[in-house]
Design a protein around this motif. Structure first.
Motif, mmCIF file in Angstrom:
data_model
loop_
_atom_site.group_PDB
_atom_site.id
_atom_site.type_symbol
_atom_site.label_atom_id
_atom_site.label_comp_id
_atom_site.label_asym_id
_atom_site.label_seq_id
_atom_site.Cartn_x
_atom_site.Cartn_y
_atom_site.Cartn_z
ATOM 1 N N HIS A 40 -29.851 24.324 -42.188
ATOM 2 C CA HIS A 40 -29.315 25.027 -41.349
ATOM 3 C C HIS A 40 -29.210 26.486 -42.434
ATOM 4 O O HIS A 40 -28.898 26.036 -44.475
ATOM 5 N N VAL A 54 -29.372 29.059 -45.118
ATOM 6 C CA VAL A 54 -27.820 30.377 -45.589
ATOM 7 C C VAL A 54 -28.763 31.485 -46.550
ATOM 8 O O VAL A 54 -29.036 30.680 -47.812
ATOM 9 N N ARG A 55 -29.117 32.806 -46.388
ATOM 10 C CA ARG A 55 -29.376 33.760 -47.383
ATOM 11 C C ARG A 55 -29.079 34.399 -48.532
ATOM 12 O O ARG A 55 -27.674 35.134 -47.664
ATOM 13 N N GLY A 112 -20.753 21.480 -48.029
ATOM 14 C CA GLY A 112 -20.578 22.720 -48.293
ATOM 15 C C GLY A 112 -19.713 22.254 -49.600
ATOM 16 O O GLY A 112 -20.471 23.122 -50.842
ATOM 17 N N CYS A 139 -21.588 24.382 -53.220
ATOM 18 C CA CYS A 139 -21.202 25.549 -53.891
ATOM 19 C C CYS A 139 -20.668 25.459 -54.894
ATOM 20 O O CYS A 139 -20.954 26.061 -56.010
ATOM 21 N N GLU A 167 -17.130 25.064 -35.885
ATOM 22 C CA GLU A 167 -17.700 26.753 -35.766
ATOM 23 C C GLU A 167 -16.924 27.368 -36.875
ATOM 24 O O GLU A 167 -17.370 28.282 -37.428
ATOM 25 N N LYS A 208 -18.072 26.293 -40.192
ATOM 26 C CA LYS A 208 -19.720 26.469 -40.538
ATOM 27 C C LYS A 208 -19.056 27.640 -41.226
ATOM 28 O O LYS A 208 -20.048 28.412 -42.389
ATOM 29 N N GLY A 209 -18.069 28.400 -39.736
ATOM 30 C CA GLY A 209 -18.394 30.367 -40.582
ATOM 31 C C GLY A 209 -17.818 30.400 -42.043
ATOM 32 O O GLY A 209 -18.027 30.872 -42.530
ATOM 33 N N ASP A 236 -20.864 29.213 -44.643
ATOM 34 C CA ASP A 236 -21.689 30.239 -44.297
ATOM 35 C C ASP A 236 -20.961 31.930 -45.765
ATOM 36 O O ASP A 236 -21.739 31.581 -45.825
ATOM 37 N N ASP A 237 -19.961 31.952 -45.348
ATOM 38 C CA ASP A 237 -19.458 33.277 -45.612
ATOM 39 C C ASP A 237 -19.206 33.411 -47.189
ATOM 40 O O ASP A 237 -19.241 33.947 -48.494
ATOM 41 N N LEU A 263 -21.051 31.322 -49.798
ATOM 42 C CA LEU A 263 -22.195 30.761 -50.180
ATOM 43 C C LEU A 263 -22.763 32.737 -49.865
ATOM 44 O O LEU A 263 -23.957 32.449 -51.116
ATOM 45 N N ARG A 264 -22.449 33.030 -48.384
ATOM 46 C CA ARG A 264 -23.218 34.491 -48.509
ATOM 47 C C ARG A 264 -23.032 35.235 -49.689
ATOM 48 O O ARG A 264 -23.375 36.636 -50.234
#
Ligand SMILES: [Fe+2]
Ligand SMILES: [Fe+2]
Length: 353
Positions: free
Chosen positions: A9, A11-12, A111, A115, A162, A165-166, A169-170, A172-173
């Motif tokens: 998965h 994450v950009r 995660g 991070c 989920e 994961k959200g 992702d937030d 790391l973005r």
């Protein structure tokens, strides 16, 4: 195992990788923590006894007992999706709940690994880069132990929740270096520390008990690292900048609460997870409320220590009051707790090493 679309998965993210030319170790708290981290390393292969037989049903009954109680209260409700459950189903729930919970810990640990690798790159202070580098190793070890326990002893791994994961992702973005700290070190790890503590107290399974004890002694250092670093940085931020951090922290807290509904487990049990959410919101069983509140027992005092609770507008204080967790504000914060939790040093001392 191959790297298929299902196992990776991506994450950009766009962010500044920061060099510093100031090599002076000037932050005493971080220097102390870094020294502590270097001597508290442990080896999951050598320091834990992986030969013990684990009975997943017994682990599930001990640990899942409390968790199952939270959900059993839903059975009484009108239109409850678990109304038809009998003893056999609830026994399965207690076992699956445990596998699901430990799987989310494993994913959360990954995660944390990503991070803290990010923090090594983005934090502008040399002391924090040094310390974060030790944490990267700690987190690799944590992923390793949870993954091994699940596959060797419990036999199943669940996919990532989920909500979790959200959140990951937030975090790391986001290009701001302090957000990786706030999201991971304060919120996700603060909650994990509380959850590990509860689980460690209840279980009598020796491998899991020792594994949690060791992971917790690392985690206490990690949260302390977050508190020490952000306390300094947040002292220099403006009101609107602090408000952004408060809103981010609260949003993460709400989603973390959601993740304890264990949607992935219900889906596997053939129950509609949305129906579980709806019933839970309506019934609010006391055991559920108590459990969720306890999870905030580290987050609230740590937010206070960072100065996020007592800003001029009092926004976060109001939110924590609304969800009934403000009572934890004067519980012990984690900036000092790590020395009491150093189980690795204690064991070595006892062994005369
Ligand atoms: Fe960890
Ligand atoms: Fe950690």
């Amino acid at each position: 195992m191959t790297d298929t679309i299902d196992t990776i998965h991506a994450v950009r993210a766009e962010f500044d990788t920061a060099f510093t030319w100031d090599y002076e170790q000037s932050r005493a708290g971080l220097v102390k923590l870094y020294e502590k981290a270097k001597t508290s390393q442990w080896n999951a292969t050598a320091d834990l006894d992986w030969t013990v037989d684990v009975d997943p049903e017994k682990v599930g009954q001990e640990l899942g007992g409390g968790g199952t109680l939270r959900f059993q209260a839903l059975a009484e409700a009108e239109d409850s999706p678990v109304r038809h459950f009998g003893d056999a189903e609830w026994r399965t729930v207690s076992i699956e709940l445990q596998k699901s919970l430990l799987s989310q810990f494993m994913h959360g640990e990954q995660g944390a690994l990503l991070c803290t690798a990010r923090i090594v790159e983005t934090v502008p202070w040399i002391d924090a880069k040094y310390y974060a580098a030790t944490q990267v190793m700690d987190e690799a070890r944590h992923v390793e132990v949870f993954a091994r326990y699940l596959s060797e002893k419990l036999g199943t791994q669940y996919g990532i929740n989920e909500n979790l994961k959200g959140i990951l992702d937030d975090i790391l973005r986001d290009p701001r270096w302090d957000i990786a700290y706030l999201g991971m070190q304060i919120m996700v790890e603060g909650l994990a520390l509380a959850a590990f503590g509860m689980m460690h107290q209840i279980t009598t399974e020796p491998l899991l008990k020792k594994l949690l004890r060791y992971v917790m002694s690392d985690e206490a250092r990690h949260v302390a690292f977050g508190v020490l670093s952000l306390q300094e940085y947040y002292a220099g931020l403006s009101g609107p900048e602090l408000r952004e951090r408060q809103e981010f922290a609260f949003e993460v807290a709400r989603r973390l609460q959601r993740r304890f509904a264990h949607t992935e487990m219900w889906a596997r049990m053939g129950v509609d997870p949305d129906a579980i959410y709806r019933t839970m919101d309506r019934v609010q069983p006391p055991a559920q409320r108590m459990f969720q509140q306890l999870l905030f027992s580290k987050i609230v005092p740590n937010c206070k220590k960072l100065g996020l609770l007592d800003t001029a507008d009092g926004w976060l204080r109001e939110r924590f009051t609304e969800i009934g967790v403000i009572e934890f504000e004067d519980w012990v914060d984690t900036s000092s707790e790590f020395s009491e939790l150093d189980e690795v040093a204690r064991d070595r001392e006892a062994a005369g090493a």
